[in-house]
Design an enzyme around this catalytic site. Structure first.
Site, PDB file in Angstrom:
ATOM      1  CG  ASP A 341      -1.249   1.020   1.317  1.00 61.88           C
ATOM      2  OD1 ASP A 341      -2.730   1.089   0.619  1.00 61.88           O
ATOM      3  OD2 ASP A 341      -1.778   2.283   1.953  1.00 61.88           O
ATOM      4  CG  LEU A 342       1.652   3.578  -3.764  1.00 63.63           C
ATOM      5  CD1 LEU A 342       1.147   4.016  -5.109  1.00 63.63           C
ATOM      6  CD2 LEU A 342       3.507   2.916  -3.540  1.00 63.63           C
ATOM      7  CG  ASP A 384      -2.784   3.541  -2.438  1.00 65.12           C
ATOM      8  OD1 ASP A 384      -3.938   2.827  -2.312  1.00 65.12           O
ATOM      9  OD2 ASP A 384      -2.485   4.184  -1.861  1.00 65.12           O
TER      10      ASP A 384
END
Length: 488
Positions: A341-342, A384
């Site tokens: 996960d960004l 994302d």
């Protein structure tokens, strides 16, 4: 008339039309002529010429009925229906003809009738009629050789047999009926060399018949297509070994064109057997399905791949995870799943819009893909979030965990490198946006099928949140081991 919606419905309809035709002909019924198309051709039973005018054929029919006005009985021996296309069906029938005169010898001969039905304005019409009577030596314009039936001798019977066999072996009529067919009709010998191919092949692939006949059928296909054809050949051999005497194979394969293009064809193939049951060749039909394959590939792309990054989506990931777990059970090797996960994706979207956010996601997908093996799977889970599936690690849990975390650290490092996102603008120079991004990664291992794919995803997701709670820009593994192993 309702157009049949399936091949079986169409075959039942054509069979009913054929039976109606035979009944009218046997009963010498003038209504028979209503079955014929305006665009009609035919070979008469007692003539050697091709009739190309419907009115002439009506005259020949009435002459036939006048010569033998009494009812004729047909003893059907064999009947075959062959789909040339959705709106063209070829019917071939073999039978004994019992005329209203005593002649047992003639009644034992085999006559052949060929009818070509075509759908015209929702009505099936006969566009070609060809029937052959073994004794062709008619006199005085006869349709049936009534006079010669009474004078026939053994020499004439031998001539009839020779002529009948010649008609069976001849492909002239076959070519006539298939010249305008859109599908490619072909024949092979027992060594899989082409002995006949219809003109449609030149329209479809660009090769003239003399460039194909005499060559191996494998030359028509791409290397991938050759592999498919060889597999079909193997299946045919296995079917024969299992005792099957009749089988029809349908398969799809890529074909080569003369100009270098590759097209897809749906191939229907069946072996030809002699009287002893030995295979003496093969025949079949090839229909081009390139556009259909393209649409199928588009549907598959939409169903299993993320349209932005072209990575596998959740559905395909689930399937590959199930396969990886099954493989793990057989090999006893661990596999690993990473959930990524960004960390600061939303501010980029808020500041520059979704177009720039999409550019970042595509670059992230490229960087992750370059960090793993071709046999591994990188998927976009949504937004994302990304998932990486590593298969076939080792049989040792700790060692497998170390390997997975090494890959995760490699990915984390690559995703932390600066991004230069180039944005195209209408009527203006390109705009370059620099961005820095970090990622939180959770890692879990799996072995065999002791747990289900959802449990593995849940464990990786939970590990990812542990990485976020630990300050982000980090890797958290659900497997305990000495972290110094990773740093080394």
């Amino acid at each position: 008339m309702t157009i049949p919606s399936s091949r079986s419905d169409r075959e039942r309809l054509i069979r009913a039309l054929f039976d109606d035709y035979i009944e009218m002909y046997a009963g010498r019924d003038d209504r028979l002529i209503h079955h014929f198309s305006d665009n009609f051709s035919g070979h008469t039973g007692g003539g050697d010429f091709l009739v190309k005018d419907r009115m002439v054929w009506e005259k020949v029919t009435r002459q036939d009925f006048a010569q033998v006005p009494e009812r004729i009985r047909f003893e059907l021996l064999d009947l075959s229906l062959q789909d040339i296309s959705d709106d063209v069906v070829l019917v071939t029938a073999l039978f004994h003809i019992h005329l209203p005169i005593p002649d047992p010898a003639f009644a034992k001969e085999v006559a052949r009738l060929v009818l070509l039905f075509r759908l015209e304005d929702s009505v099936w019409k006969i566009v070609h009629n060809s029937y052959s009577i073994p004794d062709r030596l008619v006199q005085n314009g006869e349709i049936y050789p009534l006079q010669l039936l009474r004078e026939k001798n053994k020499a004439l019977e031998a001539l009839v047999e020779e002529r009948t066999q010649a008609l069976h072996d001849s492909e002239a009529l076959h070519r006539l009926l298939t010249e305008d067919a859109q599908d490619v009709l072909w024949k092979l010998d027992s060594n899989f060399c082409v002995t006949y191919i219809s003109p449609a092949d030149e329209r479809v692939r660009g090769f003239k018949a003399n460039e194909v006949v005499g060559h191996s059928v494998l030359e028509m296909f791409t290397p991938e297509g050759v592999a498919i054809v060889k597999d079909v050949m193997r299946q045919g051999q296995e079917a024969r070994q299992s005792g099957a005497t009749s089988y029809f194979f349908t398969f799809e394969a890529s074909h080569l064109c003369k100009d270098g293009r590759v097209i897809w064809g749906e191939v229907l193939s069946k072996p030809d057997r002699n009287a002893q049951g030995d295979i003496v060749g093969y025949h079949g039909i090839t229909r081009e399905i390139t556009e259909r394959k393209r649409l199928q590939d588009q549907v598959r792309q939409l169903a299993f791949f993320d349209p932005l990054t072209q990575l596998p989506n959740r559905r395909l990931l689930s399937d590959r995870l199930s396969q990886a777990m099954a493989t793990s059970k057989r090999s006893a090797c661990y596999g690993a799943l990473m959930f990524l996960d960004l960390d600061n994706f939303k501010p980029l979207n808020d500041a520059h819009g979704h177009v720039v956010g999409d550019l970042l996601l595509m670059e992230v997908a490229n960087r992750i893909t370059r960090c793993v093996r071709e046999t591994d799977t990188v998927a976009r889970f949504g937004g994302d979030e990304f998932v990486v599936l590593l298969g076939e690690l080792t049989t040792e849990e700790v060692q497998s965990g170390v390997q997975a975390c090494l890959v995760a650290e490699k990915i984390r490092g690559k995703l932390c490198e600066p991004y230069q996102l180039i944005v195209a603008q209408d009527n203006a120079a390109e705009r370059i946006i620099e961005h820095r991004c970090s990622v939180s990664i959770g890692v879990t291992l799996f072995l065999g099928t002791d747990s289900n794919p959802n449990d593995v995803l849940t464990a990786a997701d939970a590990a990812m949140y542990r990485a976020k709670d630990a300050g982000r820009n980090s890797v958290w593994s659900a497997v305990a081991f000495d972290q110094s192993d990773v740093s080394q």
